[in-house]
Design a protein around this motif. Structure first.
Motif, short mmCIF file in Angstrom:
data_model
loop_
_atom_site.label_atom_id
_atom_site.label_comp_id
_atom_site.label_asym_id
_atom_site.label_seq_id
_atom_site.Cartn_x
_atom_site.Cartn_y
_atom_site.Cartn_z
N SER A 1 0.83 -1.19 0.00
CA SER A 1 0.00 0.00 0.00
C SER A 1 0.87 1.24 0.00
CB SER A 1 -0.96 0.00 1.20
OG SER A 1 -0.28 0.30 2.39
N LEU A 2 0.22 2.35 -0.33
CA LEU A 2 0.90 3.64 -0.39
C LEU A 2 -0.02 4.67 0.25
CD1 LEU A 2 3.36 5.23 -1.71
CD2 LEU A 2 1.73 5.77 -3.54
N SER A 3 0.53 5.44 1.17
CA SER A 3 -0.20 6.55 1.78
C SER A 3 0.69 7.77 1.66
CB SER A 3 -0.51 6.24 3.25
OG SER A 3 -1.27 7.29 3.82
N GLY A 4 0.28 8.72 0.84
CA GLY A 4 1.15 9.86 0.53
C GLY A 4 2.34 9.35 -0.25
N THR A 5 3.53 9.50 0.32
CA THR A 5 4.73 8.97 -0.34
C THR A 5 5.25 7.75 0.41
OG1 THR A 5 6.25 10.37 0.95
CG2 THR A 5 5.43 11.27 -1.16
N ARG A 6 4.50 7.26 1.39
CA ARG A 6 4.97 6.16 2.25
C ARG A 6 4.48 4.81 1.75
NH1 ARG A 6 7.96 6.13 6.71
NH2 ARG A 6 7.69 4.46 8.22
N LEU A 7 5.43 4.01 1.32
CA LEU A 7 5.16 2.65 0.89
C LEU A 7 5.13 1.77 2.14
CD1 LEU A 7 4.86 0.65 -1.52
CD2 LEU A 7 7.35 0.37 -1.40
N GLY A 8 4.18 0.88 2.22
CA GLY A 8 4.12 0.04 3.40
C GLY A 8 3.28 -1.20 3.20
N ARG A 9 3.22 -1.97 4.27
CA ARG A 9 2.41 -3.17 4.32
C ARG A 9 2.72 -4.09 3.14
NH1 ARG A 9 -2.43 0.35 6.59
NH2 ARG A 9 -1.48 0.73 8.60
N VAL A 10 4.00 -4.19 2.87
CA VAL A 10 4.47 -5.07 1.80
C VAL A 10 4.49 -6.50 2.34
CG1 VAL A 10 6.41 -5.61 0.27
CG2 VAL A 10 5.84 -3.22 0.78
N LEU A 11 3.87 -7.40 1.61
CA LEU A 11 3.76 -8.77 2.08
C LEU A 11 3.72 -9.71 0.88
CD1 LEU A 11 3.25 -10.64 4.58
CD2 LEU A 11 0.81 -10.29 4.15
N ILE A 12 4.45 -10.80 0.98
CA ILE A 12 4.40 -11.88 -0.01
C ILE A 12 3.72 -13.07 0.65
CG2 ILE A 12 5.79 -13.49 -1.40
CD1 ILE A 12 5.78 -10.64 -2.48
N ALA A 13 2.87 -13.75 -0.10
CA ALA A 13 2.18 -14.93 0.42
C ALA A 13 3.21 -15.95 0.90
CB ALA A 13 1.31 -15.55 -0.68
N PRO A 14 2.97 -16.59 2.04
CA PRO A 14 3.96 -17.52 2.58
C PRO A 14 4.43 -18.58 1.58
CG PRO A 14 2.26 -17.11 4.20
CD PRO A 14 1.82 -16.43 2.93
N GLY A 15 3.55 -19.13 0.79
CA GLY A 15 3.93 -20.16 -0.17
C GLY A 15 4.69 -19.65 -1.38
N ALA A 16 4.76 -18.32 -1.53
CA ALA A 16 5.44 -17.73 -2.69
C ALA A 16 6.76 -17.07 -2.32
CB ALA A 16 4.51 -16.71 -3.34
N ARG A 17 7.17 -17.19 -1.06
CA ARG A 17 8.41 -16.53 -0.62
C ARG A 17 9.64 -17.27 -1.12
NH1 ARG A 17 5.91 -15.44 5.36
NH2 ARG A 17 4.46 -13.84 4.62
N ALA A 18 10.76 -16.56 -1.11
CA ALA A 18 12.07 -17.10 -1.51
C ALA A 18 12.17 -17.37 -3.00
CB ALA A 18 12.43 -18.35 -0.70
N HIS A 19 11.39 -16.63 -3.80
CA HIS A 19 11.44 -16.77 -5.26
C HIS A 19 11.67 -15.43 -5.94
CE1 HIS A 19 10.15 -20.94 -5.03
NE2 HIS A 19 9.19 -20.56 -4.20
N GLY A 20 12.11 -14.42 -5.18
CA GLY A 20 12.37 -13.10 -5.76
C GLY A 20 11.14 -12.24 -5.92
N LEU A 21 10.00 -12.68 -5.39
CA LEU A 21 8.78 -11.92 -5.58
C LEU A 21 8.74 -10.64 -4.74
CD1 LEU A 21 6.14 -14.77 -5.85
CD2 LEU A 21 7.27 -13.50 -7.68
N GLY A 22 9.40 -10.64 -3.58
CA GLY A 22 9.46 -9.42 -2.78
C GLY A 22 10.14 -8.30 -3.56
#
Length: 166
Positions: free
Chosen positions: A74-95
């Motif tokens: 999400s983005l609020s103003g210029t602040r990027l946040g709440r970045v999350l990758i699904a647990p089953g999709a982690r460690a594949h460069g998706l972040g």
């Protein structure tokens, strides 16, 4: 070197993405890691509905090339946040792919002058992604939260737009 899978960002759909997000955030510590102290445990539909209705907040779901939801930001103003990758999709460069796509959208489509964010100091995987993409530490706030008896420090980061002189 293999290329990272491309992701697309679509607007967050509370009715379908909210229940999915709750399956990705399964503990109080994971909730704090994802959203800081802005939500209470357990995460529920009412909190996610209020989050989706926050004025000025842009919220995205990241989709894989197959159209599967694999991330959130999400983005609020210029602040990027709440970045999350699904647990089953982690460690594949998706972040990295998700943050790269969000940065591209912020600068090329929204024409923001900068992007700021906060990340927990112990979240070294996220810190590596942000640093690799050019974010630089502006401030470290020591022991700003206590989670399960352990103090957590926050790293505040900034990335200026490549389209503006800074």
């Amino acid at each position: 070197m293999p290329t990272k899978p491309p992701l697309s960002l679509i607007p967050y759909r509370p009715a379908t993405d909210g229940p999915l997000l709750r399956t990705w955030v399964t503990t109080r510590a994971e909730l704090m890691t994802w959203a800081g102290p802005n939500f209470t445990w357990p995460l529920d539909d009412a909190q996610l509905t209020a989050y989706a209705a926050e004025p000025g907040r842009r919220i995205w779901t990241a989709l894989s090339p197959a159209g599967e939801p694999v991330g959130h930001a999400s983005l609020s103003g210029t602040r990027l946040g709440r970045v999350l990758i699904a647990p089953g999709a982690r460690a594949h460069g998706l972040g990295s792919a998700l943050v790269s796509r969000a940065v591209e959208l912020c600068f090329d489509e929204l024409h923001l002058p900068e992007i700021t964010l906060g990340v927990w100091a112990h979240n070294t995987a996220a810190l590596r992604i942000y640093e690799k993409l050019g974010f630089r530490t502006q401030q470290v706030i020591e022991d700003v939260e206590r989670v399960d008896g352990t103090p957590w420090s926050a790293v505040q980061m900034r990335l200026p737009s490549p389209h503006r002189s800074q």
